[in-house]
Design a protein around this motif. Structure first.
Motif, PDB file in Angstrom:
ATOM      1  N   ASP A   5       6.243  -5.746   1.594  1.00  0.00           N
ATOM      2  CA  ASP A   5       7.395  -6.606   1.876  1.00  0.00           C
ATOM      3  C   ASP A   5       8.599  -6.311   0.990  1.00  0.00           C
ATOM      4  OD1 ASP A   5       6.649  -7.627  -0.559  1.00  0.00           O
ATOM      5  OD2 ASP A   5       6.108  -9.610   0.184  1.00  0.00           O
ATOM      6  N   GLY A   6       8.487  -5.291   0.144  1.00  0.00           N
ATOM      7  CA  GLY A   6       9.605  -4.925  -0.723  1.00  0.00           C
ATOM      8  C   GLY A   6       9.584  -5.617  -2.070  1.00  0.00           C
ATOM      9  N   ALA A   7       8.674  -6.540  -2.273  1.00  0.00           N
ATOM     10  CA  ALA A   7       8.604  -7.263  -3.542  1.00  0.00           C
ATOM     11  C   ALA A   7       8.096  -6.366  -4.671  1.00  0.00           C
ATOM     12  CB  ALA A   7       7.705  -8.483  -3.404  1.00  0.00           C
ATOM     13  N   MET A   8       7.347  -5.315  -4.323  1.00  0.00           N
ATOM     14  CA  MET A   8       6.806  -4.404  -5.320  1.00  0.00           C
ATOM     15  C   MET A   8       7.500  -3.056  -5.188  1.00  0.00           C
ATOM     16  SD  MET A   8       2.884  -3.068  -5.838  1.00  0.00           S
ATOM     17  CE  MET A   8       2.288  -4.662  -6.368  1.00  0.00           C
ATOM     18  N   ASP A   9       7.901  -2.484  -6.308  1.00  0.00           N
ATOM     19  CA  ASP A   9       8.510  -1.152  -6.325  1.00  0.00           C
ATOM     20  C   ASP A   9       7.394  -0.123  -6.165  1.00  0.00           C
ATOM     21  OD1 ASP A   9       9.627   1.329  -6.929  1.00  0.00           O
ATOM     22  OD2 ASP A   9      10.865   0.536  -8.571  1.00  0.00           O
ATOM     23  N   LEU A  10       7.178   0.327  -4.937  1.00  0.00           N
ATOM     24  CA  LEU A  10       6.064   1.234  -4.657  1.00  0.00           C
ATOM     25  C   LEU A  10       6.291   2.646  -5.180  1.00  0.00           C
ATOM     26  CD1 LEU A  10       4.973  -0.091  -1.180  1.00  0.00           C
ATOM     27  CD2 LEU A  10       3.637  -0.107  -3.295  1.00  0.00           C
ATOM     28  N   THR A  11       7.524   3.028  -5.403  1.00  0.00           N
ATOM     29  CA  THR A  11       7.777   4.331  -6.026  1.00  0.00           C
ATOM     30  C   THR A  11       7.297   4.306  -7.478  1.00  0.00           C
ATOM     31  OG1 THR A  11       9.657   4.736  -4.568  1.00  0.00           O
ATOM     32  CG2 THR A  11       9.556   6.034  -6.590  1.00  0.00           C
ATOM     33  N   LEU A  12       7.630   3.249  -8.183  1.00  0.00           N
ATOM     34  CA  LEU A  12       7.185   3.088  -9.575  1.00  0.00           C
ATOM     35  C   LEU A  12       5.666   2.916  -9.655  1.00  0.00           C
ATOM     36  CD1 LEU A  12       7.821   2.759 -12.566  1.00  0.00           C
ATOM     37  CD2 LEU A  12       8.261   0.326 -12.125  1.00  0.00           C
ATOM     38  N   ALA A  31      -2.524  -2.961  -3.210  1.00  0.00           N
ATOM     39  CA  ALA A  31      -2.372  -4.154  -4.040  1.00  0.00           C
ATOM     40  C   ALA A  31      -2.709  -5.378  -3.191  1.00  0.00           C
ATOM     41  CB  ALA A  31      -0.946  -4.266  -4.580  1.00  0.00           C
ATOM     42  N   LEU A  32      -3.537  -6.249  -3.761  1.00  0.00           N
ATOM     43  CA  LEU A  32      -3.998  -7.448  -3.051  1.00  0.00           C
ATOM     44  C   LEU A  32      -3.802  -8.692  -3.906  1.00  0.00           C
ATOM     45  CD1 LEU A  32      -7.454  -6.046  -1.903  1.00  0.00           C
ATOM     46  CD2 LEU A  32      -5.477  -6.431  -0.422  1.00  0.00           C
ATOM     47  N   PRO A  51       5.290   8.613  -3.382  1.00  0.00           N
ATOM     48  CA  PRO A  51       4.625   8.089  -2.185  1.00  0.00           C
ATOM     49  C   PRO A  51       5.057   8.865  -0.937  1.00  0.00           C
ATOM     50  CG  PRO A  51       6.386   6.607  -2.851  1.00  0.00           C
ATOM     51  CD  PRO A  51       6.312   7.693  -3.894  1.00  0.00           C
ATOM     52  N   LEU A  52       4.085   9.197  -0.104  1.00  0.00           N
ATOM     53  CA  LEU A  52       4.366   9.870   1.164  1.00  0.00           C
ATOM     54  C   LEU A  52       4.542   8.856   2.282  1.00  0.00           C
ATOM     55  CD1 LEU A  52       1.723  12.723   0.874  1.00  0.00           C
ATOM     56  CD2 LEU A  52       4.144  12.794   0.247  1.00  0.00           C
ATOM     57  N   ALA A  53       3.935   7.691   2.104  1.00  0.00           N
ATOM     58  CA  ALA A  53       4.062   6.582   3.058  1.00  0.00           C
ATOM     59  C   ALA A  53       3.878   5.292   2.268  1.00  0.00           C
ATOM     60  CB  ALA A  53       3.006   6.696   4.151  1.00  0.00           C
ATOM     61  N   THR A  54       4.581   4.260   2.673  1.00  0.00           N
ATOM     62  CA  THR A  54       4.471   2.961   1.991  1.00  0.00           C
ATOM     63  C   THR A  54       4.475   1.840   3.012  1.00  0.00           C
ATOM     64  OG1 THR A  54       6.866   2.721   1.722  1.00  0.00           O
ATOM     65  CG2 THR A  54       5.671   3.756  -0.099  1.00  0.00           C
ATOM     66  N   GLU A  55       3.926   0.716   2.592  1.00  0.00           N
ATOM     67  CA  GLU A  55       3.939  -0.494   3.420  1.00  0.00           C
ATOM     68  C   GLU A  55       3.922  -1.690   2.484  1.00  0.00           C
ATOM     69  OE1 GLU A  55       4.554  -2.467   6.689  1.00  0.00           O
ATOM     70  OE2 GLU A  55       4.134  -0.337   6.843  1.00  0.00           O
ATOM     71  N   ALA A  92       0.848  -1.189   0.000  1.00  0.00           N
ATOM     72  CA  ALA A  92       0.000   0.000   0.000  1.00  0.00           C
ATOM     73  C   ALA A  92       0.878   1.231   0.000  1.00  0.00           C
ATOM     74  CB  ALA A  92      -0.915   0.016   1.226  1.00  0.00           C
ATOM     75  N   SER A  93       0.343   2.316  -0.543  1.00  0.00           N
ATOM     76  CA  SER A  93       1.039   3.593  -0.457  1.00  0.00           C
ATOM     77  C   SER A  93       0.037   4.737  -0.423  1.00  0.00           C
ATOM     78  CB  SER A  93       2.034   3.786  -1.614  1.00  0.00           C
ATOM     79  OG  SER A  93       1.395   3.774  -2.863  1.00  0.00           O
ATOM     80  N   LEU A  94       0.436   5.811   0.207  1.00  0.00           N
ATOM     81  CA  LEU A  94      -0.293   7.073   0.185  1.00  0.00           C
ATOM     82  C   LEU A  94       0.509   7.958  -0.755  1.00  0.00           C
ATOM     83  CD1 LEU A  94      -2.525   8.951   1.334  1.00  0.00           C
ATOM     84  CD2 LEU A  94      -0.832   9.691   3.020  1.00  0.00           C
ATOM     85  N   VAL A  95      -0.156   8.484  -1.790  1.00  0.00           N
ATOM     86  CA  VAL A  95       0.566   9.124  -2.882  1.00  0.00           C
ATOM     87  C   VAL A  95       0.116  10.567  -3.086  1.00  0.00           C
ATOM     88  CG1 VAL A  95       1.198   8.913  -5.321  1.00  0.00           C
ATOM     89  CG2 VAL A  95       0.690   6.853  -3.994  1.00  0.00           C
ATOM     90  N   ASP A  96       1.090  11.436  -3.363  1.00  0.00           N
ATOM     91  CA  ASP A  96       0.842  12.823  -3.716  1.00  0.00           C
ATOM     92  C   ASP A  96       0.593  12.905  -5.228  1.00  0.00           C
ATOM     93  OD1 ASP A  96       1.060  15.823  -3.257  1.00  0.00           O
ATOM     94  OD2 ASP A  96       2.686  15.490  -4.713  1.00  0.00           O
ATOM     95  N   VAL A  97      -0.584  13.408  -5.624  1.00  0.00           N
ATOM     96  CA  VAL A  97      -0.953  13.458  -7.042  1.00  0.00           C
ATOM     97  C   VAL A  97      -0.080  14.444  -7.817  1.00  0.00           C
ATOM     98  CG1 VAL A  97      -2.819  14.021  -8.665  1.00  0.00           C
ATOM     99  CG2 VAL A  97      -3.323  12.736  -6.597  1.00  0.00           C
TER     100      VAL A  97
END
Length: 119
Positions: A34-41, A94-95, A28-32, A18-23
């Motif tokens: 396991d590192g398997a997904m590139d949350l910045t991308l 993401a689920l 991302p302002l916050a992420t959570e 999960a991430s909280l994102v600035d439009v």
């Protein structure tokens, strides 16, 4: 804004990330996760989805707000939820499709949004 506890979303069945994102920036302002997904991308890419849908809605004169956007993949659900309290932010979740309950995830994501503290 106080520290956002995205880790609370980990209780969702099938949680991946999960991430909280600035439009504005797509960052991302916050992420959570396991590192398997590139949350910045993922955050940057989903920012483009939000922007595109908002442009289309405006062009169609829908005069309505996006509650959430669902992207269904073969193995995953991706939920994008613009925040009602702050249109410049959205939650991305993401689920694992085989282990999640989509209706429950949407309900809990809305509840999570309502509990966010922007003070």
């Amino acid at each position: 804004m106080s520290k956002i506890q995205l880790s609370l979303l980990q209780d969702l069945d099938g949680f991946i990330a999960a991430s909280l994102v600035d439009v504005e920036s797509g960052l991302p302002l916050a992420t959570e996760g396991d590192g398997a997904m590139d949350l910045t991308l993922a955050s940057a890419g989903n920012t483009e989805v939000i922007r595109a849908k908002r442009r289309v809605a405006k062009s169609l004169d829908l005069n309505d707000e996006i509650e959430d956007i669902l992207i269904t993949l073969g193995k995953q659900y991706h939920l994008i939820r613009p925040l009602a309290k702050n249109e410049n932010l959205f939650l991305y979740l993401a689920l694992d499709r085989s282990r999640s309950n989509l209706a429950m995830a949407r309900h809990l994501l809305k509840k999570f949004e309502n509990e966010l503290d922007f003070s």
